[in-house]
Design a protein around this motif. Sequence first.
Motif, PDB file in Angstrom:
ATOM      1  N   MET A 114     -11.276 -17.164  69.625  1.00 61.85           N
ATOM      2  CA  MET A 114     -10.124 -17.884  69.034  1.00 61.85           C
ATOM      3  C   MET A 114      -8.845 -17.696  69.323  1.00 61.85           C
ATOM      4  O   MET A 114      -8.111 -16.754  69.503  1.00 61.85           O
ATOM      5  N   VAL A 115      -8.002 -18.891  69.660  1.00 61.98           N
ATOM      6  CA  VAL A 115      -6.867 -18.755  70.220  1.00 61.98           C
ATOM      7  C   VAL A 115      -5.716 -18.740  69.010  1.00 61.98           C
ATOM      8  O   VAL A 115      -5.799 -19.733  68.216  1.00 61.98           O
ATOM      9  N   GLU A 116      -4.838 -17.902  68.964  1.00 60.36           N
ATOM     10  CA  GLU A 116      -3.843 -17.868  68.028  1.00 60.36           C
ATOM     11  C   GLU A 116      -2.582 -17.651  68.739  1.00 60.36           C
ATOM     12  O   GLU A 116      -2.329 -16.492  69.458  1.00 60.36           O
ATOM     13  N   LEU A 117      -1.462 -18.476  68.405  1.00 56.39           N
ATOM     14  CA  LEU A 117      -0.304 -18.342  68.930  1.00 56.39           C
ATOM     15  C   LEU A 117       1.048 -18.191  67.734  1.00 56.39           C
ATOM     16  O   LEU A 117       0.526 -19.102  66.925  1.00 56.39           O
ATOM     17  N   LYS A 118       2.096 -17.410  68.331  1.00 57.14           N
ATOM     18  CA  LYS A 118       3.130 -17.710  67.093  1.00 57.14           C
ATOM     19  C   LYS A 118       4.265 -18.595  67.999  1.00 57.14           C
ATOM     20  O   LYS A 118       4.572 -18.056  69.141  1.00 57.14           O
ATOM     21  N   VAL A 119       4.553 -19.930  67.753  1.00 57.32           N
ATOM     22  CA  VAL A 119       5.489 -20.358  68.550  1.00 57.32           C
ATOM     23  C   VAL A 119       6.724 -20.176  67.661  1.00 57.32           C
ATOM     24  O   VAL A 119       7.004 -20.780  66.508  1.00 57.32           O
ATOM     25  N   VAL A 120       7.836 -19.834  68.460  1.00 52.13           N
ATOM     26  CA  VAL A 120       9.117 -19.752  67.794  1.00 52.13           C
ATOM     27  C   VAL A 120       9.846 -21.131  68.320  1.00 52.13           C
ATOM     28  O   VAL A 120      10.249 -21.022  69.546  1.00 52.13           O
ATOM     29  N   VAL A 121      10.336 -21.882  67.435  1.00 52.80           N
ATOM     30  CA  VAL A 121      11.064 -23.051  67.685  1.00 52.80           C
ATOM     31  C   VAL A 121      12.522 -22.908  67.311  1.00 52.80           C
ATOM     32  O   VAL A 121      12.684 -22.679  66.125  1.00 52.80           O
ATOM     33  N   SER A 122      13.312 -23.036  68.330  1.00 57.18           N
ATOM     34  CA  SER A 122      14.683 -22.872  67.987  1.00 57.18           C
ATOM     35  C   SER A 122      15.230 -24.080  68.240  1.00 57.18           C
ATOM     36  O   SER A 122      15.186 -25.410  68.909  1.00 57.18           O
ATOM     37  N   ASP A 123      16.172 -24.489  67.130  1.00 58.20           N
ATOM     38  CA  ASP A 123      16.952 -25.889  66.978  1.00 58.20           C
ATOM     39  C   ASP A 123      18.353 -25.818  67.341  1.00 58.20           C
ATOM     40  O   ASP A 123      19.299 -24.951  66.737  1.00 58.20           O
ATOM     41  N   PRO A 124      18.771 -26.038  68.610  1.00 58.52           N
ATOM     42  CA  PRO A 124      20.176 -26.120  69.195  1.00 58.52           C
ATOM     43  C   PRO A 124      21.107 -26.738  68.247  1.00 58.52           C
ATOM     44  O   PRO A 124      22.417 -26.071  68.409  1.00 58.52           O
ATOM     45  N   LYS A 125      20.950 -27.509  67.410  1.00 54.60           N
ATOM     46  CA  LYS A 125      21.819 -28.222  66.358  1.00 54.60           C
ATOM     47  C   LYS A 125      22.197 -27.119  65.652  1.00 54.60           C
ATOM     48  O   LYS A 125      23.574 -27.008  65.162  1.00 54.60           O
ATOM     49  N   THR A 126      21.365 -26.409  64.744  1.00 55.15           N
ATOM     50  CA  THR A 126      21.707 -25.425  63.591  1.00 55.15           C
ATOM     51  C   THR A 126      21.791 -24.001  64.386  1.00 55.15           C
ATOM     52  O   THR A 126      22.518 -23.210  63.772  1.00 55.15           O
ATOM     53  N   GLY A 127      21.362 -23.748  65.442  1.00 52.03           N
ATOM     54  CA  GLY A 127      21.120 -22.180  65.897  1.00 52.03           C
ATOM     55  C   GLY A 127      20.020 -21.528  65.192  1.00 52.03           C
ATOM     56  O   GLY A 127      20.067 -20.228  65.309  1.00 52.03           O
ATOM     57  N   ARG A 128      19.351 -22.086  64.365  1.00 52.92           N
ATOM     58  CA  ARG A 128      18.243 -21.411  63.685  1.00 52.92           C
ATOM     59  C   ARG A 128      16.997 -21.277  64.273  1.00 52.92           C
ATOM     60  O   ARG A 128      16.664 -22.427  65.100  1.00 52.92           O
TER      61      ARG A 128
END
Length: 144
Positions: A1-15
């Motif tokens: 089973m494939v499990e990934l953690k995707v870290v999504v960065s928001d360039p507008k807020t910097g979060r």
Amino acid sequence: MVELKVVVSDPKTGRAYNVDASTGAAGSIVGKKIGDELDAGPLGLAGYKILITGGTDQTGIPARKSLPGAGRRRLLLAEGVGFHPVMEGERKRKMIRANEITLEFVQVNARVTAYGEKTLDEIFPKVEKAEGEEKKAKERKVRK
């Protein structure tokens, strides 16, 4: 089973926001390359598009965009992803992962390129710190 953690960065807020992608959502990412843009709908981000910017495997080895294919290789590096020289002219042989996302990846880094109707703050509610953690944070500030 494939499990990934995707870290999504928001360039507008910097979060940055963490998304746990399992089976179906992770399957939509496997096989893509660093620099590919894809729809973030399977990750629960309806209307959003994300650009894959990097990632690491289970041993912490980073992926490099300039290295084609899949798998790991030992490269002589002078700078860039995976090696930051201390002295001028320093080079070192390091293990680097290629730019294709495979089943061995644990974390994938991405940046938002197109926004949906809801903001990311609405999709990911802010987690409040417990009272004990707030006190510890205040004590650390006072000590400094």
